[in-house]
Design a protein around this motif. Sequence first.
Motif, mmCIF file in Angstrom:
data_model
loop_
_atom_site.group_PDB
_atom_site.id
_atom_site.type_symbol
_atom_site.label_atom_id
_atom_site.label_comp_id
_atom_site.label_asym_id
_atom_site.label_seq_id
_atom_site.Cartn_x
_atom_site.Cartn_y
_atom_site.Cartn_z
ATOM 1 N N THR A 278 28.952 15.359 17.328
ATOM 2 C CA THR A 278 28.800 13.909 17.200
ATOM 3 C C THR A 278 27.392 13.489 17.612
ATOM 4 O O THR A 278 26.751 12.683 16.937
ATOM 5 C CB THR A 278 29.854 13.190 18.064
ATOM 6 N N PHE B 297 30.722 9.696 9.653
ATOM 7 C CA PHE B 297 31.106 10.952 10.300
ATOM 8 C C PHE B 297 32.612 10.934 10.533
ATOM 9 O O PHE B 297 33.136 10.043 11.205
ATOM 10 C CB PHE B 297 30.356 11.101 11.621
ATOM 11 N N ASP C 95 35.565 12.908 12.155
ATOM 12 C CA ASP C 95 35.759 13.974 13.138
ATOM 13 C C ASP C 95 37.161 14.563 13.039
ATOM 14 O O ASP C 95 38.081 13.926 12.535
ATOM 15 C CB ASP C 95 35.528 13.392 14.536
ATOM 16 N N ARG D 263 30.522 18.192 27.870
ATOM 17 C CA ARG D 263 31.113 16.893 28.127
ATOM 18 C C ARG D 263 31.420 16.647 29.604
ATOM 19 O O ARG D 263 31.421 15.512 30.060
ATOM 20 C CB ARG D 263 32.372 16.723 27.282
HETATM 21 MG MG LIG Z 1 32.743 14.722 18.347
#
Ligand SMILES: [Mg+2]
Length: 340
Positions: A74, A130, A132, A300
């Motif tokens: 992303t 986008f 996902d 993350r």
């Molecule tokens: Mg992502």
Amino acid sequence: MDSSTAPTTTPVRLTPSAIVTYLDQYVIGQDEAKKVLAVAVYAHYRNCDNAHAASSRMTKSNVLMVGPTGTGKTLMCETLARAIDVPFVTADAPSLAQTEYVGDEIEAMLQRLVDKADGNPDRARRGIVFIDEVDKLKAAGSGGRGASGEAVQNALLKIMEGAPVKLRDGRYVDTTDVLFICGGAFVGLDQILARTHSFGFISTNEGDNQRILDRLNARVKPTDLFEFGLIPEFAGRLPVIARLTDLSRGMLVRIVTEPRDAIFRSFQEIFRAEGVELEVAQTVFEQMADLAIEYKIGARSLRGIFEEMITPALYVVPDRKDIRKVVFRSLFEDAEFVCA
Ligand SMILES: [Mg+2]
Ligand SMILES: Nc1ncnc2c1ncn2[C@@H]1O[C@H](COP(=O)(O)OP(=O)(O)OP(=O)(O)O)[C@@H](O)[C@H]1O
């Protein structure tokens, strides 16, 4: 190309290498994926320009990004959209499948793209969408209400190819020039590749040949995606595949410190506003990277780990005008305050 015939909103003036240079400021590693994406994007917008100028158009090359969670899929798309200055929206494939009316969701998605383009449909037409977690579509619709994963793919492939979509206000957005990037972790893909690819037996001593072989072996064929529930028509509309890899310890350390908007830099900024210098030992970044590897969600978890470490100091500092410097020597020790 005669520049007078080019639409005034032509976004891509950046060459693939310039796009990669821009991405490098924010996205650590993933060099192969960056190149693939940059070339695809460049070719896509070139193709749009040529189609306007000469009514010739190659088939559209939407992109599939494959890689583990939290490795920059992303982030890379967001950064890309900023680099070439086009509106960008994301959508989640499984949540498209949770609604009964996929068409409404797709319309809403394109409406968001128009909103991001400040209401300018011409600018929206050249945006990036986008989508996902397309690898979760198989499971998404099985049973329950909502559309099936397959219905979602069918709905998506129409707009990925290019179709006019009617918005609520009655206006249309043509998606022919919209670049679609799909993303997914595709867990287990490597095992499928190992099973379906047969180039491995050719042995060679030459490094160059080995590199080409490795690339062939790593190539994802549309058929490899069927096992994830992607229908052939959908997989076939994603001819460009960019693969992201797991982040190494070294890359995780760099992610905390290097990007222009790195976590460490942003906290240094916050402390600086209090007139305090923030110092963090290299060991600490490495300890953070080790924890992040344990948590298995890519980069993350890094922000949370950093925030947890820094919060006690951030609590104290605004009340203590005598503190000049805060030093962290280990992730598992309290901060050291250096006072005036
Ligand atoms: Mg992502
Ligand atoms: N290669 C990278 N370079 C710099 N930062 C990264 C990188 N990969 C991940 N990050 C950081 O981790 C966060 C999560 O990454 P991102 O949202 O791009 O993951 P993702 O690959 O899209 O994962 P998912 O499959 O779960 O959607 C980003 O906001 C960024 O801060």
